[in-house]
Scaffold this active site. Structure first.
Site, PDB file in Angstrom:
ATOM      1  CG  ASP A   1       2.774   1.658   9.656  1.00 12.83           C
ATOM      2  OD1 ASP A   1       2.486   2.505  10.514  1.00 12.83           O
ATOM      3  OD2 ASP A   1       2.853   1.920   8.438  1.00 12.83           O
TER       4      ASP A   1
ATOM      5  NE  ARG B   1      -6.985   4.349   5.603  1.00 17.38           N
ATOM      6  CZ  ARG B   1      -6.055   4.848   6.405  1.00 17.38           C
ATOM      7  NH1 ARG B   1      -6.280   5.009   7.673  1.00 17.38           N
ATOM      8  NH2 ARG B   1      -4.896   5.227   5.921  1.00 17.38           N
TER       9      ARG B   1
ATOM     10  CE  LYS C   1      -1.798   1.702   4.015  1.00 17.68           C
ATOM     11  NZ  LYS C   1      -1.489   3.125   4.183  1.00 17.68           N
ATOM     12  CG  ASN C   2       2.420   2.720   3.561  1.00 17.66           C
ATOM     13  OD1 ASN C   2       1.249   3.047   3.361  1.00 17.66           O
ATOM     14  ND2 ASN C   2       2.917   2.525   4.768  1.00 17.66           N
TER      15      ASN C   2
ATOM     16  CB  CYS D   1      -5.295  10.307  11.879  1.00 16.99           C
ATOM     17  SG  CYS D   1      -3.577   9.900  11.965  1.00 16.99           S
TER      18      CYS D   1
ATOM     19  NE  ARG E   1       0.527  10.285  10.528  1.00 12.70           N
ATOM     20  CZ  ARG E   1       0.170   9.227   9.817  1.00 12.70           C
ATOM     21  NH1 ARG E   1      -1.022   8.701   9.975  1.00 12.70           N
ATOM     22  NH2 ARG E   1       0.981   8.684   8.943  1.00 12.70           N
TER      23      ARG E   1
HETATM   24  C1  UD1 Z   1       4.209   6.883   6.574  1.00 14.39           C
HETATM   25  C2  UD1 Z   1       3.286   5.711   6.416  1.00 14.39           C
HETATM   26  C3  UD1 Z   1       2.703   5.334   7.780  1.00 14.39           C
HETATM   27  C4  UD1 Z   1       3.834   5.069   8.765  1.00 14.39           C
HETATM   28  C5  UD1 Z   1       4.818   6.220   8.795  1.00 14.39           C
HETATM   29  C6  UD1 Z   1       6.071   5.900   9.601  1.00 14.39           C
HETATM   30  C7  UD1 Z   1       2.402   6.029   4.199  1.00 14.39           C
HETATM   31  C8  UD1 Z   1       1.244   6.360   3.359  1.00 14.39           C
HETATM   32  N1  UD1 Z   1       2.215   6.099   5.508  1.00 14.39           N
HETATM   33  O1  UD1 Z   1       3.431   7.961   7.095  1.00 14.39           O
HETATM   34  O2  UD1 Z   1       1.935   4.160   7.605  1.00 14.39           O
HETATM   35  O3  UD1 Z   1       3.291   4.921  10.067  1.00 14.39           O
HETATM   36  O4  UD1 Z   1       5.266   6.520   7.458  1.00 14.39           O
HETATM   37  O5  UD1 Z   1       6.710   4.778   9.094  1.00 14.39           O
HETATM   38  O6  UD1 Z   1       3.459   5.647   3.721  1.00 14.39           O
HETATM   39  N2  UD1 Z   1       6.778  14.340  10.911  1.00 14.39           N
HETATM   40  C9  UD1 Z   1       7.040  15.655  11.209  1.00 14.39           C
HETATM   41  N3  UD1 Z   1       6.924  16.566  10.202  1.00 14.39           N
HETATM   42  C10 UD1 Z   1       6.576  16.221   8.924  1.00 14.39           C
HETATM   43  C11 UD1 Z   1       6.315  14.889   8.631  1.00 14.39           C
HETATM   44  C12 UD1 Z   1       6.424  13.942   9.655  1.00 14.39           C
HETATM   45  O7  UD1 Z   1       7.373  15.985  12.344  1.00 14.39           O
HETATM   46  O8  UD1 Z   1       6.489  17.118   8.070  1.00 14.39           O
HETATM   47  C13 UD1 Z   1       6.868  13.332  11.984  1.00 14.39           C
HETATM   48  C14 UD1 Z   1       5.569  12.549  12.159  1.00 14.39           C
HETATM   49  O9  UD1 Z   1       4.665  13.232  13.006  1.00 14.39           O
HETATM   50  C15 UD1 Z   1       6.076  11.252  12.762  1.00 14.39           C
HETATM   51  C16 UD1 Z   1       7.432  11.061  12.078  1.00 14.39           C
HETATM   52  O10 UD1 Z   1       7.809  12.351  11.597  1.00 14.39           O
HETATM   53  O11 UD1 Z   1       6.289  11.419  14.147  1.00 14.39           O
HETATM   54  C17 UD1 Z   1       7.424  10.084  10.927  1.00 14.39           C
HETATM   55  O12 UD1 Z   1       6.340  10.409  10.066  1.00 14.39           O
HETATM   56  P1  UD1 Z   1       6.357  10.109   8.519  1.00 14.39           P
HETATM   57  O13 UD1 Z   1       7.461   9.139   8.223  1.00 14.39           O
HETATM   58  O14 UD1 Z   1       6.323  11.354   7.744  1.00 14.39           O
HETATM   59  O15 UD1 Z   1       4.962   9.385   8.349  1.00 14.39           O
HETATM   60  P2  UD1 Z   1       4.008   9.436   7.082  1.00 14.39           P
HETATM   61  O16 UD1 Z   1       4.782   9.633   5.833  1.00 14.39           O
HETATM   62  O17 UD1 Z   1       2.872  10.337   7.386  1.00 14.39           O
END
Ligand code: UD1
Length: 423
Positions: free
Chosen positions: A308, A400, A22-23, A117, A122
């Site tokens: 995850d 999902r 999915k990701n 969420c 996030r």
């Molecule tokens: C993706 C995955 C999700 C997984 C996560 C971590 C997808 C669609 N989703 O989510 O299933 O749980 O990676 O492996 O691939 N953060 C910030 N600022 C930002 C972005 C992120 O502080 O601009 C923080 C987030 O709050 C979190 C950490 O960084 O604590 C990691 O998040 P991130 O790797 O970005 O997660 P997603 O890409 O949203």
């Protein structure tokens, strides 16, 4: 709404084939629909509501997407829209992936700010900072992110945030940088298998990305990307979930289509707990001794233990003998499933980012509620091991990210029925 009714206690046996990731498919479909000039064909695409939601976002932007026998045919339309509205983005946070590619392709983007969420706040500051580093002006107004740039220009940046590398920001900025002028270096890049698959796909479209699979990505901008054909890697989290399901039911399950390299930390922790894993060229045989041992787990970015898989591991450890401690370092508020597991007889206490799990000898079936995708998965896994009937409601969360999970589990000998939840 629908629910699962699970009659627990069956020992899982047989082979389960893992679907596409999915990701990985979400950003790859975005790249194909917005960055490409020509049709792309993606194979091994899981049939998930998240993929449908993203397809609706991309169709709203003007792309044409058709699904046939597990493949997506994606045609970017020349006259693309630059706006991704709230109605669509609110359904799935990964819609933020269109931001970077739209600026790169059209010079502007307006994307609804994704909400929080059930796993905590996030933020998207790293996405924004990365695009600003590429010479985009980014503004947040009235719930929308506005980004524009006459020309994206490559730059050298570090994308690590306070919680480590960001999967989403790495993907977003890497996609935008493929069409920027000059060279971009992303330090502190995420290294998850789905980021590697996205980079591989972008290179097949004509991008020039070096350092794939490492935390330093070097992207030499090109003028144009073309359509291509790609087989999406298998889903490491689905595989991990089935490994745990096999283990928690004292089963004997072959999880087909996954490699140790995709899921090293989960494999190590399951082995440490006493689960036998025999890796072959096509997957892994999971067999379980009578007694499982407690282990400590800390979630960190890849190649560490994935957040995850934290929920599923918590379910597993709730019946391992001894005390396990899970520390959640990635998503600050991701323990809602602990209370549901306790309703099934688990003994889990929360202390900030730590969950302290005292293994119990058995779980009992109960009515429980899925609060997010992986929190839903653990309730199914726990229900398989529990004595009696477990009813999991709000399973739209599970749909999902898991393709026909009840069919796959029933093929292994489980007893799960999907039913309409009319209450
Ligand atoms: C993706 C995955 C999700 C997984 C996560 C971590 C997808 C669609 N989703 O989510 O299933 O749980 O990676 O492996 O691939 N953060 C910030 N600022 C930002 C972005 C992120 O502080 O601009 C923080 C987030 O709050 C979190 C950490 O960084 O604590 C990691 O998040 P991130 O790797 O970005 O997660 P997603 O890409 O949203």
């Amino acid at each position: 709404m629908q629910k699962f009714i699970i009659n627990g206690g069956a020992r899982l046996e047989g082979t389960v084939k893992i679907s596409g990731s999915k990701n990985a498919v979400l950003p790859i479909a975005v790249a194909a629909a917005i960055l490409g000039d020509g049709v792309s064909v993606l194979h091994n695409v899981p049939n998930l509501t998240d993929v449908k939601t993203l397809s609706a976002v991309l169709e709203g932007l003007g792309a044409s997407i058709n699904r046939k026998n597990g493949s997506l045919y994606i045609e970017p339309i020349n006259r693309m829209e630059y706006e991704a509205p709230y109605d669509l983005v609110r359904k799935m946070r990964a819609s933020i992936y269109v931001l970077g590619p739209l600026v790169a392709k059209l010079g502007r983007a307006k994307v609804s700010f994704p909400g929080g969420c059930a796993i905590g706040p996030r933020p998207v500051d790293l996405h924004i900072r990365g695009l600003e580093n590429l010479n985009a002006n980014v503004d947040v107004k009235k719930g929308y992110i506005y980004a524009q740039s006459e020309k994206l220009i490559g730059s050298d940046m570090n994308l690590t945030g306070q919680y480590g590398p960001s999967v989403g920001a790495t993907a977003n900025v890497m996609m935008a940088a493929t069409l920027a002028e000059g060279t971009t270096i992303i330090r502190g890049a995420a290294r998850e298998p789905h980021i590697t698959d996205l980079a591989t796909f972008l290179n097949a479209m004509g991008a020039e990305i070096e350092g794939i699979g490492t935390s330093k990505l070097t992207i030499h901008g090109v003028k144009q990307l073309h359509g291509t054909e790609h087989t999406v890697i298998s889903d490491d989290i689905e595989a991990g979930t089935f490994m745990v399901a096999g283990a928690i039911t004292n089963g004997d399950v072959f999880v087909e289509g996954i490699t140790h390299e995709q899921i090293p930390a989960v494999s190590d922790k399951l082995s440490e707990s006493g689960v036998q894993l025999n890796w072959t060229e096509t997957g892994v045989q999971v067999t379980t001794p009578k007694e499982l041992k407690a282990v400590d787990v800390k979630t960190v970015p890849f190649p560490g233990f994935p957040t995850d898989m934290q929920a599923q591991m918590m379910g597993f450890l709730s019946v391992a003998s001894g005390k396990s401690i899970i520390t959640e370092n990635v998503h600050t508020d991701r323990f809602i499933h602990a209370a549901e597991l306790n309703r099934m007889g688990a003994d889990i206490k929360l202390e900030g980012r730590k969950a302290i799990i005292n293994g119990v000898s058995y779980l009992s079936g109960a009515p429980v509620m899925a609060s997010d995708l992986r929190a839903g998965a653990v309730l199914v896994v726990a229900g398989l091991a529990a004595a009696g009937e477990t009813i999991v409601s709000r399973i739209y969360h599970i749909d999902r990210g898991y393709e026909a999970i009840e069919n796959k589990l029933n093929n292994l000998g489980a007893d799960i029925v999907r039913a309409d939840d009319i209450t």
